[in-house]
Design an enzyme around this catalytic site. Structure first.
Site, PDB file in Angstrom:
ATOM      1  CE  LYS A 115     -11.747  13.772  41.011  1.00 60.88           C
ATOM      2  NZ  LYS A 115     -11.027  14.497  40.004  1.00 60.88           N
TER       3      LYS A 115
ATOM      4  CB  CYS B 185     -10.623  18.355  43.054  1.00 65.47           C
ATOM      5  SG  CYS B 185      -9.875  19.540  41.955  1.00 65.47           S
TER       6      CYS B 185
ATOM      7  CB  CYS C 174     -10.854  22.808  43.359  1.00 63.06           C
ATOM      8  SG  CYS C 174     -10.152  21.525  44.404  1.00 63.06           S
TER       9      CYS C 174
ATOM     10  CE1 TYR D 205      -5.474  15.364  32.596  1.00 63.24           C
ATOM     11  CE2 TYR D 205      -5.791  14.704  34.875  1.00 63.24           C
ATOM     12  CZ  TYR D 205      -4.955  15.073  33.845  1.00 63.24           C
ATOM     13  OH  TYR D 205      -3.607  15.139  34.066  1.00 63.24           O
TER      14      TYR D 205
ATOM     15  CD  GLU E 180     -10.943  12.543  37.249  1.00 64.07           C
ATOM     16  OE1 GLU E 180     -11.729  13.486  37.474  1.00 64.07           O
ATOM     17  OE2 GLU E 180      -9.759  12.523  37.652  1.00 64.07           O
TER      18      GLU E 180
ATOM     19  CD  GLU F 200       6.417  -6.170  46.613  1.00 61.83           C
ATOM     20  OE1 GLU F 200       7.526  -6.502  47.051  1.00 61.83           O
ATOM     21  OE2 GLU F 200       5.368  -6.818  46.825  1.00 61.83           O
TER      22      GLU F 200
ATOM     23  CG  HIS G 185       6.656  -8.836  49.788  1.00 60.09           C
ATOM     24  ND1 HIS G 185       6.307  -8.907  48.456  1.00 60.09           N
ATOM     25  CD2 HIS G 185       6.399 -10.054  50.325  1.00 60.09           C
ATOM     26  CE1 HIS G 185       5.866 -10.134  48.198  1.00 60.09           C
ATOM     27  NE2 HIS G 185       5.907 -10.844  49.309  1.00 60.09           N
TER      28      HIS G 185
HETATM   29  P1  NDP Z   1      -9.504  17.682  28.444  1.00 64.44           P
HETATM   30  O1  NDP Z   1      -8.837  18.762  27.690  1.00 64.44           O
HETATM   31  O2  NDP Z   1      -8.715  16.824  29.349  1.00 64.44           O
HETATM   32  O3  NDP Z   1     -10.264  16.720  27.428  1.00 64.44           O
HETATM   33  C1  NDP Z   1     -11.223  17.228  26.528  1.00 64.44           C
HETATM   34  C2  NDP Z   1     -11.691  16.096  25.653  1.00 64.44           C
HETATM   35  O4  NDP Z   1     -12.792  16.543  24.869  1.00 64.44           O
HETATM   36  C3  NDP Z   1     -10.631  15.622  24.687  1.00 64.44           C
HETATM   37  O5  NDP Z   1     -10.799  14.249  24.475  1.00 64.44           O
HETATM   38  C4  NDP Z   1     -10.971  16.418  23.427  1.00 64.44           C
HETATM   39  O6  NDP Z   1     -10.544  15.803  22.250  1.00 64.44           O
HETATM   40  C5  NDP Z   1     -12.466  16.392  23.489  1.00 64.44           C
HETATM   41  N1  NDP Z   1     -13.111  17.454  22.754  1.00 64.44           N
HETATM   42  C6  NDP Z   1     -12.851  18.772  22.792  1.00 64.44           C
HETATM   43  N2  NDP Z   1     -13.706  19.439  21.982  1.00 64.44           N
HETATM   44  C7  NDP Z   1     -14.510  18.514  21.433  1.00 64.44           C
HETATM   45  C8  NDP Z   1     -15.579  18.567  20.517  1.00 64.44           C
HETATM   46  N3  NDP Z   1     -15.986  19.717  19.991  1.00 64.44           N
HETATM   47  N4  NDP Z   1     -16.179  17.410  20.143  1.00 64.44           N
HETATM   48  C9  NDP Z   1     -15.769  16.242  20.671  1.00 64.44           C
HETATM   49  N5  NDP Z   1     -14.753  16.109  21.537  1.00 64.44           N
HETATM   50  C10 NDP Z   1     -14.137  17.254  21.920  1.00 64.44           C
HETATM   51  O7  NDP Z   1     -10.698  18.414  29.208  1.00 64.44           O
HETATM   52  P2  NDP Z   1     -11.654  17.948  30.373  1.00 64.44           P
HETATM   53  O8  NDP Z   1     -12.921  18.679  30.116  1.00 64.44           O
HETATM   54  O9  NDP Z   1     -11.691  16.466  30.501  1.00 64.44           O
HETATM   55  O10 NDP Z   1     -10.921  18.533  31.651  1.00 64.44           O
HETATM   56  C11 NDP Z   1     -10.489  19.887  31.679  1.00 64.44           C
HETATM   57  C12 NDP Z   1      -9.244  20.022  32.478  1.00 64.44           C
HETATM   58  O11 NDP Z   1      -9.561  19.935  33.844  1.00 64.44           O
HETATM   59  C13 NDP Z   1      -8.214  18.916  32.259  1.00 64.44           C
HETATM   60  O12 NDP Z   1      -7.396  19.150  31.156  1.00 64.44           O
HETATM   61  C14 NDP Z   1      -7.442  18.941  33.547  1.00 64.44           C
HETATM   62  O13 NDP Z   1      -6.447  19.918  33.447  1.00 64.44           O
HETATM   63  C15 NDP Z   1      -8.482  19.362  34.551  1.00 64.44           C
HETATM   64  N6  NDP Z   1      -8.971  18.209  35.320  1.00 64.44           N
HETATM   65  C16 NDP Z   1      -8.103  17.537  36.116  1.00 64.44           C
HETATM   66  C17 NDP Z   1      -8.513  16.460  36.854  1.00 64.44           C
HETATM   67  C18 NDP Z   1      -7.548  15.733  37.727  1.00 64.44           C
HETATM   68  O14 NDP Z   1      -6.458  16.235  37.949  1.00 64.44           O
HETATM   69  N7  NDP Z   1      -7.877  14.545  38.209  1.00 64.44           N
HETATM   70  C19 NDP Z   1      -9.894  15.994  36.802  1.00 64.44           C
HETATM   71  C20 NDP Z   1     -10.715  16.747  35.916  1.00 64.44           C
HETATM   72  C21 NDP Z   1     -10.265  17.814  35.209  1.00 64.44           C
HETATM   73  P3  NDP Z   1      -9.094  16.122  21.613  1.00 64.44           P
HETATM   74  O15 NDP Z   1      -8.107  15.389  22.465  1.00 64.44           O
HETATM   75  O16 NDP Z   1      -9.227  15.580  20.253  1.00 64.44           O
HETATM   76  O17 NDP Z   1      -8.937  17.615  21.663  1.00 64.44           O
END
Ligand code: NDP
Length: 463
Positions: free
Chosen positions: A59, A56, A51, A189, A193, A457, A452
């Site tokens: 980022k 976080c 984080c 996510y 982002e 709102e 407002h």
């Molecule tokens: P996510 O699980 O959110 O997303 C992963 C993405 O990668 C999905 O679209 C998934 O597709 C895809 N994917 C997974 N494996 C493959 C592959 N082999 N080939 C192609 N695409 C693939 O993970 P992130 O890495 O984005 O983030 C991890 C976690 O970190 C989040 O779930 C969240 O909990 C946390 N986070 C939170 C944030 C916040 O609160 N603002 C910011 C950043 C991270 P599919 O859906 O098909 O599985």
């Protein structure tokens, strides 16, 4: 009382050992120390974990830079004496210096607090070495009746040829400029982002998603609007894309090969945002009889207890609740309240966790999506939406739109979901998340006088 054995004499006895000094581990250490416990914290890397160091915090700093850049562009539209296209140079290395100074300030405040609370910090790697025991790489042996595992997670690359040529989010935070062309793999996510940040700071970003949409956790209608906003910002989105391999061409650029054989080339960077893996492979779980699941997650009950007596886990290493910093912190604090604070019922409530995707504009969500509500409550679901152009966008003649959505159930229209895509949604949601948790209805919102003119709102005016 019998004399300690030679082995016991070499042990450092404490009340609690914490493995991992990220958000969850620090929260556990601080809360236990507040209750007068002697705590040892084992962390080989920078305090604050993902984080603070590669998640976080940096980022959000990059998001702020991107947001400021977008506002400069709007200022140029609105009469400020700037180049008409709003393009002003961004000194990325200077910004990173400021960002890292801010992060070092966080490290310093952690160190001061750890010292003040008498927490023993071991800057080394530790592993479970049997019940109640942790053995550290520097030779220190720790013993405690309670051990909290909080070793976090690491970005994962897909298992495809050439995957090592691609970067992950940890690498992104070491970049010193916006690469001209970036391919983002994934639609979660991190992909959303970092795509928004890079596009705003000068890259051309193409996002490749294997699903048919971004953000499978989000409400479909809201995500559709976000996708439209991103397209208008110049981000290219390709759905249903299956990546097969990655190559480096003769000109040094990267090329993607899809499962259907098609090629996309000319990328300066390929960034994998394809999920994270829990760091559970090398922490001695076998020595206490814990077997992680197929994903590497440690099994825990509702009290964060693993199958091994006296061993608990919080944060990204256990599959309970979303992998979010505040969830790990809440779990750790409640665990220590229960173990040391005389609060036998304290435990994490992982329901209705609010979260924000720091997209441009941000997407804030709490509770059920429309699809989840319909799956649980059938026809008794009532949707209220407001799709609008915030004042600043309208003044600058931008086509970026906000979409706010309420998901209600039953005759009393109890609010079970709130989804906000728009400027300041990240700041607006927190208060409404409290209200949703308290079980408010649409009438409660209507009974509240609007502020407002604001975007917020819209939440109390939706009909
Ligand atoms: P996510 O699980 O959110 O997303 C992963 C993405 O990668 C999905 O679209 C998934 O597709 C895809 N994917 C997974 N494996 C493959 C592959 N082999 N080939 C192609 N695409 C693939 O993970 P992130 O890495 O984005 O983030 C991890 C976690 O970190 C989040 O779930 C969240 O909990 C946390 N986070 C939170 C944030 C916040 O609160 N603002 C910011 C950043 C991270 P599919 O859906 O098909 O599985």
């Amino acid at each position: 009382m019998s004399a300690p054995s030679a082995e016991d004499a070499a042990l450092l006895h404490v009340d609690l050992i914490v493995l991992g000094g990220g958000s969850g581990g620090l929260a556990a250490a601080f809360r236990a120390a507040e209750y007068g416990q002697r705590v040892a914290l084992v962390e080989p890397g920078a305090l604050g974990g993902t984080c603070v160091n590669v998640g976080c915090v940096p980022k959000k700093a990059m998001w702020l830079a991107a947001d400021i850049g977008a506002r400069i562009g709007q200022a140029a539209q609105l009469g400020f004496d700037l180049p008409r296209d709003g393009r002003v140079a961004f000194d990325w290395p200077k910004f990173i210096t400021d960002r890292q100074r801010y992060i070092h300030g966080i490290h310093d405040s952690y160190r001061k607090r750890l010292d003040r609370d008498g927490i023993v910090v071991l800057p080394t790697r530790g592993r479970l070495s049997g019940p109640g025991r942790v053995l550290c790489d520097d030779g220190t042996c720790l013993a405690a009746p309670h051990i909290v595992l909080a070793t976090g997670s690491t970005p994962q690359r897909p298992a495809i040829p050439g995957a090592a040529l691609g970067a992950v989010s940890d690498d992104f935070f070491a970049w010193c400029e916006a690469p001209p062309r970036v391919a983002m793999i994934g639609g979660g996510y991190i992909a959303v982002e970092l795509a928004g940040v890079l596009q705003a700071l000068g890259s051309q970003v193409d996002v490749y998603v294997r699903d048919q949409r971004l953000l499978r956790q989000g409400d479909a209608e809201i995500v559709e609007q976000l996708q439209e906003n991103y397209r208008q910002q110049g981000v290219a989105l390709e759905f249903g894309y299956a990546l097969k391999a990655l190559y480096r061409d003769g000109d040094g650029r990267l090329r993607l090969e899809a499962e259907d054989g098609s090629m996309r080339d000319g990328y300066d960077q390929v960034l994998f945002a394809t999920g994270r893996r829990p760091n559970t492979g090398d922490i001695g779980l076998d020595t206490v009889g814990i077997t992680p699941d197929a994903n590497g997650d440690i099994p825990v009950d509702a009290w964060q207890a693993t199958p091994a007596p006296g061993v608990y886990a919080v944060g990204d290493i256990c599959g309970c609740g979303p992998a979010l910093t505040p969830v790990a912190i809440a779990a750790a604090r409640r665990l220590c309240d229960r173990l040391f604070g005389g609060k036998p019922d304290a435990k994490l409530d992982a329901g209705n966790v609010p979260s924000v995707v720091f997209s441009h504009p941000p997407l804030a969500m709490v509770g059920l999506t429309e699809a989840e509500a319909r799956a649980q409550h059938g026809d008794d679901v009532h949707i209220y939406c407001s799709n609008f152009r915030p004042m600043r966008e309208a003044l600058a003649e931008s086509t970026q739109r906000s979409l706010f959505k309420l998901v209600c159930i039953g005759d009393e229209r109890r609010v079970v979901g709130l989804h906000l895509l728009g400027d300041a949604a990240d700041e607006i949601l927190q208060g409404f998340a409290v209200a949703l948790k308290r079980g408010i209805t649409l009438d409660d919102l209507h009974d509240t006088i609007a502020i407002h003119p604001t975007s917020a709102e819209e939440v109390v005016l939706m009909r």
